[in-house]
Scaffold this active site. Structure first.
Site, mmCIF file in Angstrom:
data_model
loop_
_atom_site.group_PDB
_atom_site.id
_atom_site.type_symbol
_atom_site.label_atom_id
_atom_site.label_comp_id
_atom_site.label_asym_id
_atom_site.label_seq_id
_atom_site.Cartn_x
_atom_site.Cartn_y
_atom_site.Cartn_z
ATOM 1 N N ASP A 161 16.909 58.041 34.419
ATOM 2 C CA ASP A 161 18.244 57.438 34.279
ATOM 3 C C ASP A 161 19.345 58.399 34.728
ATOM 4 O O ASP A 161 20.451 58.357 34.219
ATOM 5 C CB ASP A 161 18.470 57.000 32.816
ATOM 6 C CG ASP A 161 19.755 56.196 32.656
ATOM 7 O OD1 ASP A 161 20.248 55.662 33.669
ATOM 8 O OD2 ASP A 161 20.276 56.129 31.536
ATOM 9 N N HIS A 174 29.178 54.170 36.820
ATOM 10 C CA HIS A 174 30.012 53.186 36.093
ATOM 11 C C HIS A 174 31.239 52.743 36.891
ATOM 12 O O HIS A 174 32.266 52.407 36.307
ATOM 13 C CB HIS A 174 30.490 53.755 34.746
ATOM 14 C CG HIS A 174 29.381 54.041 33.783
ATOM 15 N ND1 HIS A 174 29.616 54.443 32.486
ATOM 16 C CD2 HIS A 174 28.033 53.978 33.913
ATOM 17 C CE1 HIS A 174 28.462 54.624 31.863
ATOM 18 N NE2 HIS A 174 27.485 54.351 32.718
ATOM 19 N N HIS A 210 16.375 51.515 32.801
ATOM 20 C CA HIS A 210 17.017 50.369 32.142
ATOM 21 C C HIS A 210 17.531 49.347 33.147
ATOM 22 O O HIS A 210 18.017 49.704 34.225
ATOM 23 C CB HIS A 210 18.088 50.795 31.140
ATOM 24 C CG HIS A 210 19.301 51.477 31.712
ATOM 25 N ND1 HIS A 210 20.375 50.775 32.194
ATOM 26 C CD2 HIS A 210 19.618 52.787 31.848
ATOM 27 C CE1 HIS A 210 21.305 51.625 32.596
ATOM 28 N NE2 HIS A 210 20.873 52.858 32.408
ATOM 29 N N ASP A 243 22.590 53.295 38.668
ATOM 30 C CA ASP A 243 22.486 53.388 37.201
ATOM 31 C C ASP A 243 22.199 52.013 36.641
ATOM 32 O O ASP A 243 23.113 51.255 36.346
ATOM 33 C CB ASP A 243 23.789 53.949 36.632
ATOM 34 C CG ASP A 243 23.757 54.108 35.128
ATOM 35 O OD1 ASP A 243 22.662 54.053 34.551
ATOM 36 O OD2 ASP A 243 24.833 54.301 34.523
ATOM 37 N N GLU A 291 21.020 49.445 27.321
ATOM 38 C CA GLU A 291 21.112 50.916 27.282
ATOM 39 C C GLU A 291 22.544 51.386 27.258
ATOM 40 O O GLU A 291 22.894 52.334 26.549
ATOM 41 C CB GLU A 291 20.390 51.512 28.498
ATOM 42 C CG GLU A 291 20.230 53.025 28.449
ATOM 43 C CD GLU A 291 21.455 53.818 28.929
ATOM 44 O OE1 GLU A 291 21.545 55.023 28.641
ATOM 45 O OE2 GLU A 291 22.336 53.228 29.598
ATOM 46 N N GLU A 292 23.377 50.721 28.053
ATOM 47 C CA GLU A 292 24.748 51.220 28.236
ATOM 48 C C GLU A 292 25.572 51.164 26.948
ATOM 49 O O GLU A 292 26.571 51.850 26.818
ATOM 50 C CB GLU A 292 25.458 50.446 29.357
ATOM 51 C CG GLU A 292 24.821 50.614 30.737
ATOM 52 C CD GLU A 292 24.985 52.021 31.302
ATOM 53 O OE1 GLU A 292 25.525 52.904 30.610
ATOM 54 O OE2 GLU A 292 24.548 52.235 32.450
#
Lengths: 428, 24
Positions: free
Chosen positions: A320, A390, A246, A258, A292-293
């Site tokens: 991912d 994140h 993604h 990520d 995606e998140e």
């Protein structure tokens, strides 16, 4: 010698370090790419041009409506028992505090069970969750539902210990979700260190008071795009092997891990095959997902748009969970197809990445797997993944070019061989 | 189509192993 040629080109040859270098330019130029942001828009435009320039076929964008939430200024200060600045990151889709902020006493709990048992104490307070990190899947429930559970017992805000396996006082953001019938309260993550400290204070009977101020705005859904490129199959062009990662990320760090790594080794798979002058029997399709998140928003719309062709999807692959030293693949599919994939993985013996694990993981490929399409996800050394996930630490510094070479080699051999075999993988 | 309606393969696993070995 096709597997050997792919491995040689990716690991030792002219393409060595290419996915890392491409990702570095992208991540340094574009930066973090939150759903609905100008950065993500720029990142998609960048990739569209880059894939065309790479000579791939059918490069195009497929429109998607994605959530648009923006973080504002935010801070938290402990006022009692002492003055202390608490590092916070608001969680995706959180509401803002009133402009003057919220000042309230804190109740610290280690679990939802404890919160429910102490529900009477929580009213009018800020709930601090100090849940231990067990596994991402288990622990992330506190981030997802922490605000809702706190609001149900009358709390005015929630602060959630970051879902991280290691911390240097780093808050880690992520999505949370409100429920329609439950009041919305502001919610943010805090560092493991601050959560543990407030827990210790609380266990000693010390009164804790925190002032929280968060700016955040939710806008109407934005237009975004899944980015697609192909190498069209020579014999069964309508049949598809899908490789993916993604493009969107959180609004902190660079989204290099990520999922920059996953997106760029997926691109690399098509580049390597093209460089070797190969054209598999089936179409090899690269999809770089958007949104995606926020829960696989782009992937769900892609599935709705293309599910009528489900019988032509041979396998869906997503990376991912990092592109560190690879050990093999997670695989979901019939026993017969698993045997075939195990056999394919023997081709990766030169790089010692031959394992096949029980299930494939990937938000973006889950719709297809649920409906019986075989799925695969990259398994790499995940030990440090949740250190950076994140957080501001998700930058190119986390990535290693040699490890990305190995991941690209694995990803390319598997996707090429499956796309080129005479038969599709058998389904149940 | 290379996939039969019932999703089963026309080849024996030995055939498939040999096919994969061809990519080594």
């Amino acid at each position: 010698n096709i597997a050997k040629a792919i491995i040689d080109l990716a690991v030792h040859g002219k393409a060595q370090n290419r996915s890392y270098e491409r990702l570095a330019v992208f991540a340094d130029t574009i930066g973090p790419r939150l759903s609905g942001s100008k950065n993500l828009e720029a990142g998609i435009k960048y990739m569209f041009n880059a894939l065309q320039k790479d000579g791939l076929e059918n490069v195009h964008l497929e429109p998607v409506k994605v959530p648009h939430w923006e973080r504002g200024e935010e801070f938290a200060v402990m006022l009692e028992p002492r003055n202390h600045s608490i590092a916070i990151l608001g969680l995706g889709s959180s509401i803002a505090t009133p402009p003057e902020g919220i000042t309230a006493e804190v109740i610290v709990v280690a679990s939802f069970d404890e919160l429910h048992k102490r529900a009477q104490e929580a009213k009018g307070k800020i709930v601090v969750y100090n849940e231990p990190f067990i596994s991402y899947g288990e622990t992330v429930q506190y981030r997802l539902q922490g605000a809702v559970e706190a609001a149900k017992v009358g709390a005015v805000a929630s602060l959630i210990r970051s879902v991280a396996s290691f911390s240097i006082h780093s808050p880690h953001t992520g999505e949370q979700s409100y429920q329609p019938d439950v009041p919305q309260i502001p919610t943010a993550c805090i560092s493991v260190e601050d959560a543990e400290m407030m827990s210790r204070m609380s266990l000693r009977g010390t009164k804790i008071v925190v002032h929280l101020r968060m700016g955040a705005k939710t806008y109407p859904d934005s237009l975004s795009f899944n980015t697609v490129a192909e190498i069209v199959g020579s014999k069964y062009p309508e049949q598809v092997v899908l490789v993916s990662g993604h493009l969107d990320s959180w609004d902190v760090g660079q989204g290099a891990m990520d999922d920059g790594g996953g997106a760029f080794i997926s691109w690399e798979a098509l580049s390597l095959i093209k460089d070797l002058g190969l054209r598999p029997k089936r179409t090899l399709r690269l999809v770089l997902w958007t949104g995606e998140e926020q829960g696989g928003v782009g992937a769900e719309q892609y599935y709705q748009l293309h599910k009528e062709n489900i019988s032509n999807f041979d396998i869906v692959m997503e990376s991912d969970e990092g592109t560190f030293k690879p050990s093999g693949l997670g695989f979901t599919g019939s026993a017969a197809s698993r045997d075939i994939v195990k056999e394919i993985m023997t081709l990766l013996q030169p790089i010692n990445a031959t394992d096949v694990y029980d299930t494939a993981d990937g938000t973006d490929i889950s719709y297809w797997m649920r409906d019986g399409v075989p799925g695969a996800s990259l398994h790499s050394d995940i030990n440090k993944y949740f250190w950076f996930h994140h957080s501001q630490g998700d930058t190119m510094t986390v990535q290693d070019p040699n490890q990305m070479n190995l991941c690209a080699a694995l990803w390319t051999v598997v996707s090429y061989v499956i796309a080129d075999m005479e038969d599709m993988l058998p389904r149940d | 189509k290379s996939l039969r309606r019932d999703g089963s393969s026309l080849k024996s696993f030995e055939d498939i192993k040999n096919e994969i070995a061809g990519y080594t």
